[in-house]
Design a protein around this motif. Structure first.
Motif, PDB file in Angstrom:
ATOM      1  N   PHE A  21      48.407  31.294  44.882  1.00  0.00           N
ATOM      2  CA  PHE A  21      48.372  31.543  46.325  1.00  0.00           C
ATOM      3  C   PHE A  21      49.563  30.875  47.009  1.00  0.00           C
ATOM      4  O   PHE A  21      50.202  31.471  47.895  1.00  0.00           O
ATOM      5  CB  PHE A  21      47.067  31.022  46.928  1.00  0.00           C
ATOM      6  CG  PHE A  21      46.939  31.272  48.397  1.00  0.00           C
ATOM      7  CD1 PHE A  21      46.578  32.538  48.856  1.00  0.00           C
ATOM      8  CD2 PHE A  21      47.186  30.270  49.324  1.00  0.00           C
ATOM      9  CE1 PHE A  21      46.468  32.767  50.230  1.00  0.00           C
ATOM     10  CE2 PHE A  21      47.082  30.513  50.680  1.00  0.00           C
ATOM     11  CZ  PHE A  21      46.715  31.757  51.136  1.00  0.00           C
TER      12      PHE A  21
ATOM     13  N   ALA B 198      46.463  37.455  50.029  1.00  0.00           N
ATOM     14  CA  ALA B 198      45.874  36.880  48.813  1.00  0.00           C
ATOM     15  C   ALA B 198      45.453  37.933  47.803  1.00  0.00           C
ATOM     16  O   ALA B 198      44.990  37.596  46.710  1.00  0.00           O
ATOM     17  CB  ALA B 198      44.655  36.026  49.191  1.00  0.00           C
TER      18      ALA B 198
ATOM     19  N   TRP C  34      36.617  35.791  50.940  1.00  0.00           N
ATOM     20  CA  TRP C  34      37.381  36.250  49.767  1.00  0.00           C
ATOM     21  C   TRP C  34      38.657  35.435  49.597  1.00  0.00           C
ATOM     22  O   TRP C  34      39.021  35.070  48.471  1.00  0.00           O
ATOM     23  CB  TRP C  34      37.736  37.720  49.922  1.00  0.00           C
ATOM     24  CG  TRP C  34      36.577  38.653  49.772  1.00  0.00           C
ATOM     25  CD1 TRP C  34      35.370  38.378  49.211  1.00  0.00           C
ATOM     26  CD2 TRP C  34      36.537  40.018  50.188  1.00  0.00           C
ATOM     27  NE1 TRP C  34      34.565  39.493  49.244  1.00  0.00           N
ATOM     28  CE2 TRP C  34      35.261  40.513  49.838  1.00  0.00           C
ATOM     29  CE3 TRP C  34      37.434  40.868  50.824  1.00  0.00           C
ATOM     30  CZ2 TRP C  34      34.872  41.823  50.102  1.00  0.00           C
ATOM     31  CZ3 TRP C  34      37.054  42.175  51.092  1.00  0.00           C
ATOM     32  CH2 TRP C  34      35.778  42.649  50.727  1.00  0.00           C
ATOM     33  N   THR C  35      39.338  35.176  50.703  1.00  0.00           N
ATOM     34  CA  THR C  35      40.576  34.397  50.636  1.00  0.00           C
ATOM     35  C   THR C  35      40.304  32.990  50.126  1.00  0.00           C
ATOM     36  O   THR C  35      41.045  32.460  49.286  1.00  0.00           O
ATOM     37  CB  THR C  35      41.235  34.327  52.018  1.00  0.00           C
ATOM     38  OG1 THR C  35      41.438  35.653  52.525  1.00  0.00           O
ATOM     39  CG2 THR C  35      42.574  33.610  51.945  1.00  0.00           C
TER      40      THR C  35
ATOM     41  N   ARG D 270      39.793  33.041  46.398  1.00  0.00           N
ATOM     42  CA  ARG D 270      41.034  33.216  45.665  1.00  0.00           C
ATOM     43  C   ARG D 270      41.840  31.914  45.638  1.00  0.00           C
ATOM     44  O   ARG D 270      42.415  31.544  44.607  1.00  0.00           O
ATOM     45  CB  ARG D 270      41.859  34.349  46.277  1.00  0.00           C
ATOM     46  CG  ARG D 270      43.243  34.545  45.675  1.00  0.00           C
ATOM     47  CD  ARG D 270      43.208  34.710  44.157  1.00  0.00           C
ATOM     48  NE  ARG D 270      42.504  35.893  43.750  1.00  0.00           N
ATOM     49  CZ  ARG D 270      43.066  37.094  43.607  1.00  0.00           C
ATOM     50  NH1 ARG D 270      44.357  37.243  43.841  1.00  0.00           N
ATOM     51  NH2 ARG D 270      42.339  38.121  43.213  1.00  0.00           N
TER      52      ARG D 270
ATOM     53  N   MET E  78      45.306  37.465  56.438  1.00  0.00           N
ATOM     54  CA  MET E  78      45.416  36.397  55.444  1.00  0.00           C
ATOM     55  C   MET E  78      44.878  36.862  54.087  1.00  0.00           C
ATOM     56  O   MET E  78      45.442  36.549  53.041  1.00  0.00           O
ATOM     57  CB  MET E  78      44.651  35.168  55.924  1.00  0.00           C
ATOM     58  CG  MET E  78      44.854  33.938  55.075  1.00  0.00           C
ATOM     59  SD  MET E  78      44.030  32.496  55.780  1.00  0.00           S
ATOM     60  CE  MET E  78      44.516  31.230  54.598  1.00  0.00           C
ATOM     61  N   TRP E  79      43.791  37.626  54.121  1.00  0.00           N
ATOM     62  CA  TRP E  79      43.261  38.159  52.866  1.00  0.00           C
ATOM     63  C   TRP E  79      44.246  39.127  52.223  1.00  0.00           C
ATOM     64  O   TRP E  79      44.420  39.118  51.000  1.00  0.00           O
ATOM     65  CB  TRP E  79      41.927  38.865  53.116  1.00  0.00           C
ATOM     66  CG  TRP E  79      41.456  39.644  51.924  1.00  0.00           C
ATOM     67  CD1 TRP E  79      40.959  39.152  50.754  1.00  0.00           C
ATOM     68  CD2 TRP E  79      41.467  41.069  51.773  1.00  0.00           C
ATOM     69  NE1 TRP E  79      40.653  40.165  49.880  1.00  0.00           N
ATOM     70  CE2 TRP E  79      40.956  41.355  50.485  1.00  0.00           C
ATOM     71  CE3 TRP E  79      41.851  42.127  52.590  1.00  0.00           C
ATOM     72  CZ2 TRP E  79      40.830  42.663  50.011  1.00  0.00           C
ATOM     73  CZ3 TRP E  79      41.730  43.412  52.126  1.00  0.00           C
ATOM     74  CH2 TRP E  79      41.221  43.677  50.843  1.00  0.00           C
TER      75      TRP E  79
END
Length: 300
Positions: A296, A254, A284-285, A288, A250-251
């Protein structure tokens, strides 16, 4: 037709016996670790175990040889296509719908191609379709045994791809809703309370039925993957229900630039604990998304 098409793809893309880098290599390593009595816990992330376990089982039968292994996988992928027809039958109760769904699944090229590559998608899709058919059956029958089977299938799907975990509460809500409508909406052959029952008359039967179904669903799911979660805690000293690659993937979605990805990967791979890596990647995600929600959403 389903088996023949998948064997055609096997003939085109699987006869070399080479292990491709990336996901296939990780599944291959995990399968070998299972055959040696362990699991691949030292990679970039922890992957769900069911597909590697399937590979390990086939390896033990045909040998650690990818050409033969993927041949077996291609055949099984074709033989499981009727599960799509089962879902259509549960949804519509019509043979023509079931036949159409089966034919479409048999000839759908992306699904057929996954039958002869080292990816878990074919197994995950089959288990999820079977689980959805079980959800429909249990919501119609309102039997705890059917809900238990639904939970078992969702648990197996979750051990293939953790994404299936998100469907468990959805299935529970559907069973609760079906329990309610069975008591309030006259619908043959479900038993109903006649003459528009009052709320007080409904509460007791509704709670008993809905609770029993949800508990059966949860029991089936827990029976499948609880041992894996416990095992992960014993090995990594962190709560890892299924895997750790979902949050990091997932990160990746992003990341805004190559430089950001390289810097982030250097920080992640320096963390020894796999669960801590995923926690940082998710943080982190989240940052963002909070900073640039529109960007996103555009990347999704």
């Amino acid at each position: 037709a389903a088996v023949a098409l998948r064997l055609l793809f096997w003939h085109i893309q699987a006869r070399s016996g080479a292990v491709q880098p990336g996901d296939p290599e990780e599944y291959y390593r995990a399968a070998l670790h299972i055959m040696q009595g362990g699991y691949h816990d030292t990679g970039k992330w922890l992957r769900p175990p069911l597909y590697p376990a399937f590979l390990a089982l086939v390896f033990s039968i045909v040998g650690v040889e990818l050409t033969r292994t993927l041949f077996v996988q291609a055949v099984l992928s074709g033989l499981t296509v009727p599960v799509f027809g089962l879902l259509a039958w549960r949804l519509f109760g019509r043979r023509d719908a079931a036949f159409t769904a089966t034919i479409l699944a048999a000839l759908f090229m992306p699904l057929a191609s996954f039958g002869s590559v080292l990816f878990a998608e074919w197994l995950f899709v089959v288990l999820m379709i079977a689980a959805l058919a079980a959800v429909v059956r249990s919501s119609d029958s309102l039997r705890r045994g059917d809900a238990l089977v639904c939970g078992l299938l969702l648990g197996l799907a979750a051990l293939t791809r953790a994404l299936a975990l998100s469907f468990i509460p959805i299935a529970a809500l559907l069973l609760i809703y079906s329990s309610y409508t069975a008591l309030t909406v006259p619908q043959f052959p479900r038993p109903t309370i006649p003459h528009h029952p009052s709320s007080k008359a409904i509460v007791g039967p509704f709670l008993r039925q809905a609770t029993g179904l949800v508990l059966a669903l949860g029991l089936g799911t827990t029976m499948v993957f609880l041992h894996w979660t416990v095992r992960n805690y014993a090995v990594h000293q962190r709560l890892i229900m299924v895997d750790t690659n979902g949050g990091i993937s997932m990160w990746f979605g992003a990341v805004g630039s190559d430089a950001e990805q390289q810097s982030g990967e250097a920080q992640l791979w320096a963390i020894p604990n796999l669960a801590d890596r995923q926690t940082l990647a998710l943080e982190w995600t989240k940052q963002r998304i909070m900073e640039e929600p529109a960007w996103f959403i555009g990347r999704m």
